[in-house]
Motif scaffolding. Structure first.
Motif, PDB file in Angstrom:
ATOM      1  N   GLU A 275       0.840  -1.194   0.000  1.00  0.00           N
ATOM      2  CA  GLU A 275       0.000   0.000   0.000  1.00  0.00           C
ATOM      3  C   GLU A 275       0.878   1.248   0.000  1.00  0.00           C
ATOM      4  N   GLU A 283      -3.255   3.927  -2.849  1.00  0.00           N
ATOM      5  CA  GLU A 283      -3.681   2.740  -3.580  1.00  0.00           C
ATOM      6  C   GLU A 283      -3.088   1.481  -2.958  1.00  0.00           C
ATOM      7  N   ARG A 284      -3.574   0.356  -3.430  1.00  0.00           N
ATOM      8  CA  ARG A 284      -3.152  -0.954  -2.924  1.00  0.00           C
ATOM      9  C   ARG A 284      -2.901  -1.878  -4.106  1.00  0.00           C
ATOM     10  N   GLU A 286      -1.810  -5.967  -5.126  1.00  0.00           N
ATOM     11  CA  GLU A 286      -1.759  -7.317  -4.569  1.00  0.00           C
ATOM     12  C   GLU A 286      -1.194  -8.300  -5.600  1.00  0.00           C
TER      13      GLU A 286
END
Length: 358
Positions: A275, A283-284, A286
């Motif tokens: 993050e 924002e993130r 993954e």
């Protein structure tokens, strides 16, 4: 790089040799006869005999140690003395620290920690981090598990029992609230839900490699945790601390190996979350993969075996191609993930489900 010596021919070491033999001239070195019929020559010798290792290693350009963590240093010392590229799979912090000290005067690459965690997970985490202008959190998770668990532990020792116990006992380096610190292993239990299946994750040592140093001053949170089925950490705490088997590691290894032998159907989960801000917007990002057993050259290989072997083999390729430094200590987070995936062995880790025959 043409001639590669693979030391330790257990399941992972044998596959490392098989994968590298498709490009390099590989020779194996082990005290025992390999379990599998291998497509490369094997030298019989005592892996604890440093003089024998040094004498053998002189004919090679690189060595990959696939031994338990406590047997790596003699191999590393011989490689350093002879100017041979060195790679291993260790998660042990003191071993890595000693190798890093050697690397200060090395004429070759010294690259420990080339497995899954540390190793692949650090490469993935650093790749996600590069997408941000300012970082906040990096959280990394890996689990090697039986696909169909039974019993309260919900586990099988498809990986080295000595290595697992070592990472369950040693303190873990993290960054918390922007400050580097050490936390106990088997602590920090959290719940993770992966595709409807509930897991737990908890701190174990060594998984971050050198990332706390690399990202110091850049993140508020950086940690690594191991994924297990629920209840595992509590039972391991009971075994190691209430029964005091932490002081009898060999006995603990024997008990656990006999109680929880390897299974053929396993799964490796790799999960990373980063993050931060991109041009002022929080924002993130993954990354998640579930890796299963696969056929390589017509033979069944467990997920933990091929993911570990494929990781180190890909790094060897990158050094051979001149895409990584040619001497000194190699940090896993410095390895470009895109280049990793482009190698012969890195292709195993692509998203596509179709199997790649190498």
């Amino acid at each position: 790089m043409k001639n590669v010596l693979v030391v330790g021919l257990g399941k992972v070491g044998s596959l490392v040799g098989i994968l590298l033999n498709k490009r390099f001239s590989v020779t194996g070195f082990d005290r025992q006869k390999p379990v599998y019929e291998l497509p490369f020559p094997v030298v019989s010798g005592d892996v604890t005999d440093e003089a024998a290792i040094r004498q053998t290693l002189g004919a090679f350009d690189a060595v990959v140690s696939c031994l338990p963590y406590n047997l790596n240093l003699p191999i590393a010392r011989a490689a350093h003395e002879l100017g041979v590229h060195y790679f291993d799979l260790t998660e042990d912090v003191p071993t890595t620290t000693a190798i890093r000290e050697m690397a200060k005067t090395s004429r070759s690459v010294m690259a420990p920690q080339c497995g899954l965690a540390p190793g692949l997970i650090g490469i993935v985490g650093a790749d996600l981090a590069k997408r941000f202008t300012q970082l906040r959190d990096i959280e990394l998770r890996v689990g090697a598990l039986p696909r169909y668990p039974n019993g309260l532990l919900g586990y099988s020792f498809t990986w080295s029992p000595a290595g697992v116990i070592n990472e369950y006992l040693n303190d873990c380096e993290v960054i918390a609230n922007g400050v580097g610190k050490m936390v106990p292993a088997l602590d920090g239990i959290e719940v993770i839900n992966i595709e409807g299946q509930e897991f737990e994750a908890f701190s174990t040592s060594g998984g971050l490699g050198t990332m706390c140093e690399t990202f110091a001053g850049q993140v508020d949170t950086l940690n690594y945790k191991t994924i297990r089925y629920p209840g595992h950490a509590k039972l391991m705490r009971f075994l190691l601390y209430e029964l005091i088997l932490k002081n009898k590691r060999e006995l603990a290894e024997q008990i656990l190996t006999e109680a929880k032998p390897p299974v053929q159907e396993d799964v490796v989960y790799v999960y990373a979350v980063v993050e931060g801000w991109k041009d002022g917007v929080l924002e993130r990002e993954e990354f998640y993969r579930a890796y299963h057993p696969r056929q390589i050259d017509g033979q069944h290989w467990r997920a933990i075996s091929w993911t570990t072997a494929g990781s180190v083999a890909a790094v060897v390729e990158l050094v051979a191609d001149g895409l990584l430094p040619q001497q000194g200590f190699l940090k896993q987070e410095e390895i470009p993930f895109d280049a990793f995936l482009e190698t012969r062995n890195g292709q195993f880790f692509r998203r596509e489900k179709a199997q790649i025959e190498l």
